[in-house]
Write a protein that holds these residues in place. Structure first.
Motif, PDB file in Angstrom:
ATOM      1  N   GLY A  12       0.807  -1.220   0.000  1.00 60.32           N
ATOM      2  CA  GLY A  12       0.000   0.000   0.000  1.00 60.32           C
ATOM      3  C   GLY A  12       0.841   1.271   0.000  1.00 60.32           C
ATOM      4  N   SER A  15       4.418   1.968   1.569  1.00 60.52           N
ATOM      5  CA  SER A  15       5.127   0.717   1.866  1.00 60.52           C
ATOM      6  C   SER A  15       6.484   0.731   1.172  1.00 60.52           C
ATOM      7  CB  SER A  15       4.321  -0.496   1.411  1.00 60.52           C
ATOM      8  OG  SER A  15       4.263  -0.516   0.003  1.00 60.52           O
ATOM      9  N   GLN A  16       7.379  -0.119   1.663  1.00 56.34           N
ATOM     10  CA  GLN A  16       8.722  -0.130   1.113  1.00 56.34           C
ATOM     11  C   GLN A  16       8.760  -0.805  -0.265  1.00 56.34           C
ATOM     12  OE1 GLN A  16      11.580  -1.961   3.767  1.00 56.34           O
ATOM     13  NE2 GLN A  16      13.194  -1.744   2.278  1.00 56.34           N
ATOM     14  N   ILE A  17       8.130  -1.964  -0.379  1.00 51.26           N
ATOM     15  CA  ILE A  17       8.332  -2.765  -1.581  1.00 51.26           C
ATOM     16  C   ILE A  17       7.220  -2.570  -2.620  1.00 51.26           C
ATOM     17  CG2 ILE A  17       7.162  -4.896  -0.805  1.00 51.26           C
ATOM     18  CD1 ILE A  17      10.532  -4.714  -2.680  1.00 51.26           C
ATOM     19  N   ASP A  39      -3.914  -2.550   1.563  1.00 54.02           N
ATOM     20  CA  ASP A  39      -3.517  -1.989   2.854  1.00 54.02           C
ATOM     21  C   ASP A  39      -4.235  -2.715   3.983  1.00 54.02           C
ATOM     22  OD1 ASP A  39      -2.291   1.159   3.406  1.00 54.02           O
ATOM     23  OD2 ASP A  39      -3.207   0.059   5.082  1.00 54.02           O
ATOM     24  N   VAL A  40      -3.607  -2.757   5.130  1.00 53.43           N
ATOM     25  CA  VAL A  40      -4.239  -3.368   6.301  1.00 53.43           C
ATOM     26  C   VAL A  40      -5.446  -2.531   6.725  1.00 53.43           C
ATOM     27  CG1 VAL A  40      -2.768  -2.206   8.016  1.00 53.43           C
ATOM     28  CG2 VAL A  40      -3.678  -4.493   8.506  1.00 53.43           C
ATOM     29  N   PRO A  85       3.348  -7.982   5.324  1.00 56.15           N
ATOM     30  CA  PRO A  85       4.374  -8.420   6.281  1.00 56.15           C
ATOM     31  C   PRO A  85       4.460  -9.953   6.369  1.00 56.15           C
ATOM     32  CG  PRO A  85       3.113  -6.592   7.171  1.00 56.15           C
ATOM     33  CD  PRO A  85       2.418  -7.003   5.914  1.00 56.15           C
ATOM     34  N   ASN A  86       5.633 -10.405   6.778  1.00 55.24           N
ATOM     35  CA  ASN A  86       6.005 -11.825   6.689  1.00 55.24           C
ATOM     36  C   ASN A  86       4.981 -12.821   7.249  1.00 55.24           C
ATOM     37  OD1 ASN A  86       8.243 -10.408   5.996  1.00 55.24           O
ATOM     38  ND2 ASN A  86       9.577 -11.216   7.587  1.00 55.24           N
ATOM     39  N   HIS A  89       2.225 -14.210   4.922  1.00 52.29           N
ATOM     40  CA  HIS A  89       2.510 -14.786   3.593  1.00 52.29           C
ATOM     41  C   HIS A  89       1.910 -16.180   3.428  1.00 52.29           C
ATOM     42  CE1 HIS A  89       6.370 -12.120   3.046  1.00 52.29           C
ATOM     43  NE2 HIS A  89       5.269 -11.420   3.131  1.00 52.29           N
ATOM     44  N   GLU A 106       6.349 -12.469  -1.583  1.00 52.84           N
ATOM     45  CA  GLU A 106       7.569 -11.829  -1.069  1.00 52.84           C
ATOM     46  C   GLU A 106       8.325 -12.792  -0.140  1.00 52.84           C
ATOM     47  OE1 GLU A 106       9.746  -9.850  -1.349  1.00 52.84           O
ATOM     48  OE2 GLU A 106       8.938  -8.458  -2.793  1.00 52.84           O
ATOM     49  N   LYS A 107       9.599 -12.511   0.043  1.00 54.18           N
ATOM     50  CA  LYS A 107      10.401 -13.291   0.976  1.00 54.18           C
ATOM     51  C   LYS A 107      10.248 -12.687   2.355  1.00 54.18           C
ATOM     52  CE  LYS A 107      13.226 -10.941   2.361  1.00 54.18           C
ATOM     53  NZ  LYS A 107      13.217  -9.595   3.054  1.00 54.18           N
ATOM     54  N   ASN A 133      10.071 -13.730  -4.416  1.00 52.58           N
ATOM     55  CA  ASN A 133      10.727 -12.557  -4.982  1.00 52.58           C
ATOM     56  C   ASN A 133      12.183 -12.353  -4.530  1.00 52.58           C
ATOM     57  OD1 ASN A 133      10.793 -10.342  -6.701  1.00 52.58           O
ATOM     58  ND2 ASN A 133      10.249  -8.923  -5.055  1.00 52.58           N
TER      59      ASN A 133
HETATM   60  P1  NAI Z   1       5.760  -2.231   4.856  1.00 54.90           P
HETATM   61  O1  NAI Z   1       5.434  -2.330   6.292  1.00 54.90           O
HETATM   62  O2  NAI Z   1       6.503  -1.047   4.322  1.00 54.90           O
HETATM   63  O3  NAI Z   1       4.382  -2.331   4.005  1.00 54.90           O
HETATM   64  C1  NAI Z   1       3.463  -3.377   4.203  1.00 54.90           C
HETATM   65  C2  NAI Z   1       2.173  -3.047   3.452  1.00 54.90           C
HETATM   66  O4  NAI Z   1       1.277  -4.142   3.571  1.00 54.90           O
HETATM   67  C3  NAI Z   1       1.452  -1.825   3.995  1.00 54.90           C
HETATM   68  O5  NAI Z   1       0.906  -1.096   2.916  1.00 54.90           O
HETATM   69  C4  NAI Z   1       0.341  -2.436   4.858  1.00 54.90           C
HETATM   70  O6  NAI Z   1      -0.779  -1.598   5.011  1.00 54.90           O
HETATM   71  C5  NAI Z   1       0.015  -3.662   4.049  1.00 54.90           C
HETATM   72  N1  NAI Z   1      -0.612  -4.751   4.810  1.00 54.90           N
HETATM   73  C6  NAI Z   1      -0.260  -5.224   6.028  1.00 54.90           C
HETATM   74  N2  NAI Z   1      -1.047  -6.264   6.377  1.00 54.90           N
HETATM   75  C7  NAI Z   1      -1.920  -6.445   5.348  1.00 54.90           C
HETATM   76  C8  NAI Z   1      -2.979  -7.344   5.109  1.00 54.90           C
HETATM   77  N3  NAI Z   1      -3.295  -8.294   5.989  1.00 54.90           N
HETATM   78  N4  NAI Z   1      -3.674  -7.230   3.954  1.00 54.90           N
HETATM   79  C9  NAI Z   1      -3.352  -6.283   3.045  1.00 54.90           C
HETATM   80  N5  NAI Z   1      -2.352  -5.397   3.216  1.00 54.90           N
HETATM   81  C10 NAI Z   1      -1.649  -5.479   4.351  1.00 54.90           C
HETATM   82  O7  NAI Z   1       6.500  -3.577   4.485  1.00 54.90           O
HETATM   83  P2  NAI Z   1       7.542  -3.816   3.309  1.00 54.90           P
HETATM   84  O8  NAI Z   1       8.892  -3.407   3.762  1.00 54.90           O
HETATM   85  O9  NAI Z   1       7.005  -3.284   2.022  1.00 54.90           O
HETATM   86  O10 NAI Z   1       7.600  -5.416   3.298  1.00 54.90           O
HETATM   87  C11 NAI Z   1       6.542  -6.212   2.813  1.00 54.90           C
HETATM   88  C12 NAI Z   1       7.131  -7.575   2.462  1.00 54.90           C
HETATM   89  O11 NAI Z   1       8.076  -7.421   1.410  1.00 54.90           O
HETATM   90  C13 NAI Z   1       7.900  -8.224   3.620  1.00 54.90           C
HETATM   91  O12 NAI Z   1       7.631  -9.595   3.621  1.00 54.90           O
HETATM   92  C14 NAI Z   1       9.356  -7.961   3.302  1.00 54.90           C
HETATM   93  O13 NAI Z   1      10.222  -8.974   3.806  1.00 54.90           O
HETATM   94  C15 NAI Z   1       9.331  -7.959   1.790  1.00 54.90           C
HETATM   95  N6  NAI Z   1      10.383  -7.129   1.201  1.00 54.90           N
HETATM   96  C16 NAI Z   1      11.121  -7.677   0.186  1.00 54.90           C
HETATM   97  C17 NAI Z   1      12.121  -6.984  -0.420  1.00 54.90           C
HETATM   98  C18 NAI Z   1      12.875  -7.618  -1.542  1.00 54.90           C
HETATM   99  O14 NAI Z   1      13.962  -7.162  -1.866  1.00 54.90           O
HETATM  100  N7  NAI Z   1      12.384  -8.670  -2.161  1.00 54.90           N
HETATM  101  C19 NAI Z   1      12.473  -5.609  -0.001  1.00 54.90           C
HETATM  102  C20 NAI Z   1      11.586  -5.102   1.039  1.00 54.90           C
HETATM  103  C21 NAI Z   1      10.594  -5.847   1.617  1.00 54.90           C
END
Ligand code: NAI
Length: 377
Positions: A12, A15-17, A39-40, A85-86, A89, A106-107, A133
């Protein structure tokens, strides 16, 4: 060519990714963003979906509604990305696979080895794609390194040294910031902090380039900021099936290192070096010879490196286009045009086994343990 329909869960606004997935999926015109539960917070997710052009009846409040809504549509999504979040998944990936959707997760793919094995089984039974990913493996020059190893250009690989060490959690005064703290809280992050977050990218990369799998490992974990329950620094020694010796350092307290992902591969007749902060270059040194800098886009590279390179030599290509390369191959596989070259559930499972075994090893003062998931022993 008809576009494929794509949906995302998580990723959302802010978010980072999420942005890398949105750019990556749509970069080559293969996918159109047709649905999402982004988004959550349901309302925030819907509002964001609207700005992305997702129709309101496909901007879902949560993943369960998305599963129900998409399941019966004729134009159902061809691929679902799980970027939450992890801890979520496993259930989301499993539910979508069982309902016959292709998934890019995602990992880390799951929180436990048992869940990882379950995803491998469900993916196999469903006949659908379950990709994971590990997007760094899709940089053109990483593919070039894999090609060079596979074609014997550096001889048998003796040693791999991989780092994924940054300093962004190195400020003890900021350790209680909620955005940082959860990563070291077992209730939120699971059994491992930094190794599960970043180390597994480096471990996957070692296997990917070597064309070999990790068999055993020995780990030393440290929480250098004492309030942290999980490790913020780890050294993992490993041995691959073919005998390659591996050294992996991952840290989040390495102040001064920014992204901090680099890898060196030392063979009998040459060495290779690549860093994610300069992803367009590989340093190659033949035994007894001078170091050469190989550039993405130059002549003489492998077909694979050329295929995944989009813009002319010396123009930077970055992280979103590496993610896009994963989507290119997913689209080809979904359309039945190619077998698809991307990390899959088995890779996600191997990572989970390595994480859990590294934790066990660290608790046993670095004892060598079998790194493989029971399913692959
Ligand atoms: P973040 O905290 O920045 O964003 C998470 C997003 O998911 C937010 O928009 C949140 O509202 C949403 N969300 C949370 N629970 C939800 C649900 N039940 N239903 C729908 N949306 C929900 O987290 P970030 O850093 O983006 O990480 C997300 C995943 O991506 C993690 O598993 C992380 O390990 C992975 N990741 C992978 C990377 C890569 O290089 N492959 C780099 C960064 C993160």
């Amino acid at each position: 060519m008809t576009k494929l329909n794509w949906g995302m869960i998580g990723g959302g606004k802010g978010s980072q990714i999420g942005p890398a997935h949105r750019m990556g999926a749509q970069a080559d015109g293969n996918f159109v963003m047709a649905a999402g539960a982004l988004d959550v917070d349901a309302e925030r997710g819907r509002a964001f979906a609207d700005t992305l052009g997702i129709a309101s009846d496909r901007a879902y409040a949560n993943w369960q509604d998305m599963l129900e809504g998409e399941r019966t549509r004729e134009d159902r999504v061809d691929l679902v990305t799980v970027a939450t979040p992890n801890a979520t998944h496993f259930e989301i990936t499993k539910a979508f696979l069982e309902a016959g959707f292709n998934v890019l997760c995602e990992k880390p793919m799951t929180m436990t080895v048992e869940e990882g094995e379950e995803i491998v089984r469900v993916a196999e039974a469903s006949g659908k794609i379950c990709a994971v990913n590990y997007c760094y493996s899709a940089y053109p020059m990483v593919r070039e390194m894999r090609h060079m190893v596979a074609t014997g250009q550096i001889g048998k690989v003796r040693t791999i040294v991989a780092n994924f060490s940054h300093g962004h959690h190195g400020d003890a005064g900021d350790a209680d910031n909620p955005r940082v703290r959860w990563r070291y809280d077992p209730a939120m992050a699971g059994v491992s902090g930094q190794f599960a977050d970043c180390g597994i990218h480096a471990l996957h990369m070692a296997s990917f380039i070597a064309g070999d799998e990790v068999r055993t490992l020995s780990a030393d974990f440290a929480s250098t900021i004492s309030s942290r329950e999980l490790e913020d620094d780890a050294m993992v020694n490993f041995r691959m099936e073919g005998g390659t010796v591996g050294r992996l350092w991952t840290s989040s307290v390495a102040i001064g290192r920014q992204h901090g992902f680099d890898i060196q591969v030392f063979g009998e007749t040459g060495g290779l070096r690549w860093a994610s902060e300069q992803p367009n270059q590989v340093f190659y040194t033949p035994v007894g010879g001078r170091t050469q800098i190989m550039e993405k886009g130059e002549g003489g590279l492998s077909d694979e490196a050329q295929r995944l390179s989009r813009v002319a030599i010396a123009h930077p290509e970055g992280f979103p286009l590496a993610v896009a390369n994963i989507y290119v191959d997913l689209a080809a596989k979904i359309r039945g045009e190619a077998h698809g070259d991307f990390p899959v559930a088995a890779d996600g499972l191997r990572s989970m086994a390595a994480v859990h075994q590294a934790v066990a090893s660290a608790k046993a003062d670095g004892a060598w343990v079998d790194a493989r998931p029971p399913m692959f022993r």
